[in-house]
Design an enzyme around this catalytic site. Structure first.
Site, PDB file in Angstrom:
ATOM      1  CB  SER A 150      -0.886  -0.001   1.253  1.00  0.00           C
ATOM      2  OG  SER A 150      -1.477   1.256   1.461  1.00  0.00           O
ATOM      3  CE1 TYR A 175      -4.179  -2.326   5.321  1.00  0.00           C
ATOM      4  CE2 TYR A 175      -3.846  -0.005   4.835  1.00  0.00           C
ATOM      5  CZ  TYR A 175      -3.977  -1.303   4.405  1.00  0.00           C
ATOM      6  OH  TYR A 175      -3.899  -1.591   3.072  1.00  0.00           O
ATOM      7  CE  LYS A 179      -1.742  -4.328   3.245  1.00  0.00           C
ATOM      8  NZ  LYS A 179      -1.958  -5.595   2.525  1.00  0.00           N
TER       9      LYS A 179
END
Length: 496
Positions: A150, A175, A179
């Protein structure tokens, strides 16, 4: 047994090139029933490839896989296993059934706001789930890996210049940090086994749109927190008005600018990544060298973005054109942490992967609107869920999602969602079931599981299953409680 989903006749959308993987091997696709996963599945099936989909369906729909097969025009083969990556024993059963030549990893939780509420759940699902997968890939000698990363790993841009892959990393929420941590793990793995791993980390910016047929698309669970799904729901009449967070940025029209990419272009990016990996494996590695002279790709990040910035008003006006009328919006106070501009530099992807975004902004909006009017309530599974009352509960609670941009300029209805930053949700915004299902302890890593000999299934035995065979649930070990309503890249949200 896995679900052997048989194709139905439909219009195919074949690509001109194929990775030419060995006929007996399959490609493992985790989270393949989600938004990005299902569109990528169409592209891969269209090449005649054999796919094994692993998805726990907590926030995705098996219907998307049936439609993907239709769109692939009877090409390829697809086998589906309902398995959670946290269930290491069940996941290993899948590895015992097939020989995998490559893995595309979409599965994971991806709501930024929710990740701040239940960070342990996000680290467990995203990081531990990925570790489970990587250990099995290593154990069963599959070292070709494509990771759904991302643009959130970049954090806040240090300038208004397009973001390159060598920009500093600094995710701002749990979040994004999952990643970023997974990327670090992948680099360490590649370094630990020189000349063996071919790992590509695809950093998505803002995927929007749908397949041009309108058969598969983005199906948000509850209130969307991505800009374009919300705009589409306003257009169809499910929401009253679009909120635009601020019009005083230093941009041409005063609204935030982001890099949006058509979902089909994004799916094509995964085929390009697979082609790149194929050039370093399947025997081709003997004559192909990386820039550093090694005979494997190692671990390399690539941006998948258009390289073009579109403002919030650009998106609303283009969607209004697709719908045929002006969509209602209102400007409210900008949100803390939003930045004026965030755009990808896709030069490296163009050079190394021979990939470029091809579809226009109007293509994105036209295809999104076609999906919305053909599927006003999403996939059939979502219609059934709404009929049972779950959909209404989701709307009341306002489950949050986030675009893959660094600081999303999302749009929401003030009547149904508190006007707060998605990275700092207020208590009560998340569905109670999210907390009720939070695991108390982390699962042990599956390194202690004994390794059985892999079993190769012949193409003849696989094709022996007829089209009339009813779908049955796969035989798997007892499922571990799911952390949150996801497990594949969230339906209605990007996988980043």
């Amino acid at each position: 047994m896995p679900h052997h989903i048989r194709p139905a006749t439909s219009v195919s959308d074949p690509l001109t090139s194929s990775p030419h993987l060995p006929e007996q091997d399959a490609i493992l696709v985790t989270g393949g029933a989600g938004f990005i996963g299902s569109h990528t599945v169409v592209q891969l099936l269209s090449l005649g490839l054999r796919l094994v989909i692993v998805d726990n369906l907590c926030n995705s729909s098996e219907e998307a896989l049936h439609r993907a097969l239709e769109l692939a025009g009877n090409k390829g083969e697809l086998f589906f296993h309902k398995v959670d990556l946290l269930d290491g024993a069940a996941l290993e059963k899948v590895f015992e059934l097939y020989t995998f030549s490559a893995c595309i990893h979409f599965a994971g939780l991806k709501a930024v706001g929710e990740s701040s509420q239940i960070p342990i759940g996000y680290y467990q699902t995203n990081v531990t789930g990925t570790l489970n997968l990587l250990q099995l890939l290593q154990r069963y000698n599959c070292r070709n890996f494509i990771f759904s990363s991302s643009a959130t790993v970049y954090g806040l841009p240090s300038s208004t210049d397009p973001i390159r892959e060598d920009a500093s990393l600094g995710a701002l929420n749990p979040y994004g940090r999952t990643k970023q941590y997974i990327e670090e793990i992948l680099r360490d793995i590649a370094n630990s086994e020189p000349n063996q791993w071919n790992i590509i980390m695809l950093r998505y910016f803002n995927p929007v749109g749908a397949h041009e047929s309108g058969r598969i698309g983005e199906d948000p669970n509850g209130i969307p927190n991505n800009l374009m799904p919300f705009v589409a729901q306003v257009a169809i009449g499910r929401r009253p008005v679009i909120n635009v967070f601020g019009n005083d940025y230093e941009t041409p029209d005063g609204t935030g600018v982001r890099d949006y990419i058509h979902i089909v272009d994004l799916a094509r990016g995964h085929v390009a990544a697979l082609n790149k990996i194929q050039s370093f494996s399947m025997g081709a590695h003997t004559s192909v060298h990386n820039s550093n002279g090694t005979k494997s790709l190692g671990c390399v990040p690539y941006n998948l973005g258009s390289g073009i910035g579109y403002s919030v008003m650009d998106m609303i006006e283009s969607m209004s054109k697709a719908v045929g009328r002006q969509l209602p919006y209102r400007v409210i106070e900008r949100r803390l942490g939003d930045v004026a501009l965030c755009v990808a530099d896709p030069t490296l992807s163009a050079h190394d992967l021979d990939w470029r975004a091809e579809k226009t902004l109007q293509d994105m909006c036209n295809d999104l609107w076609r999906w919305q009017i053909q599927n006003p309530n999403g996939y059939e599974a979502r219609v059934a869920t709404a009929a049972s009352g779950t959909e209404e509960e989701d709307e009341e609670e306002g489950t949050l999602r986030e675009d893959s941009d660094v600081a999303s300029v999302a749009s929401t209805s003030s009547a149904s969602l508190p006007e707060t930053s998605p990275s700092t949700p207020t208590p009560g915004e998340l569905a109670p079931s999210v907390f009720a299902s939070l695991p108390v302890t982390l699962l042990p890593i599956i390194s202690t599981i004994a390794k059985p000999a892999p079993v190769m299934i012949s193409a003849e035995s696989l094709k022996a299953v007829t089209a009339a065979t009813p779908l049955v649930k796969p035989v798997v070990a007892t499922q571990v409680p799911v952390v949150s309503p996801a497990g594949s890249p969230a339906r209605g949200a990007t996988a980043c």
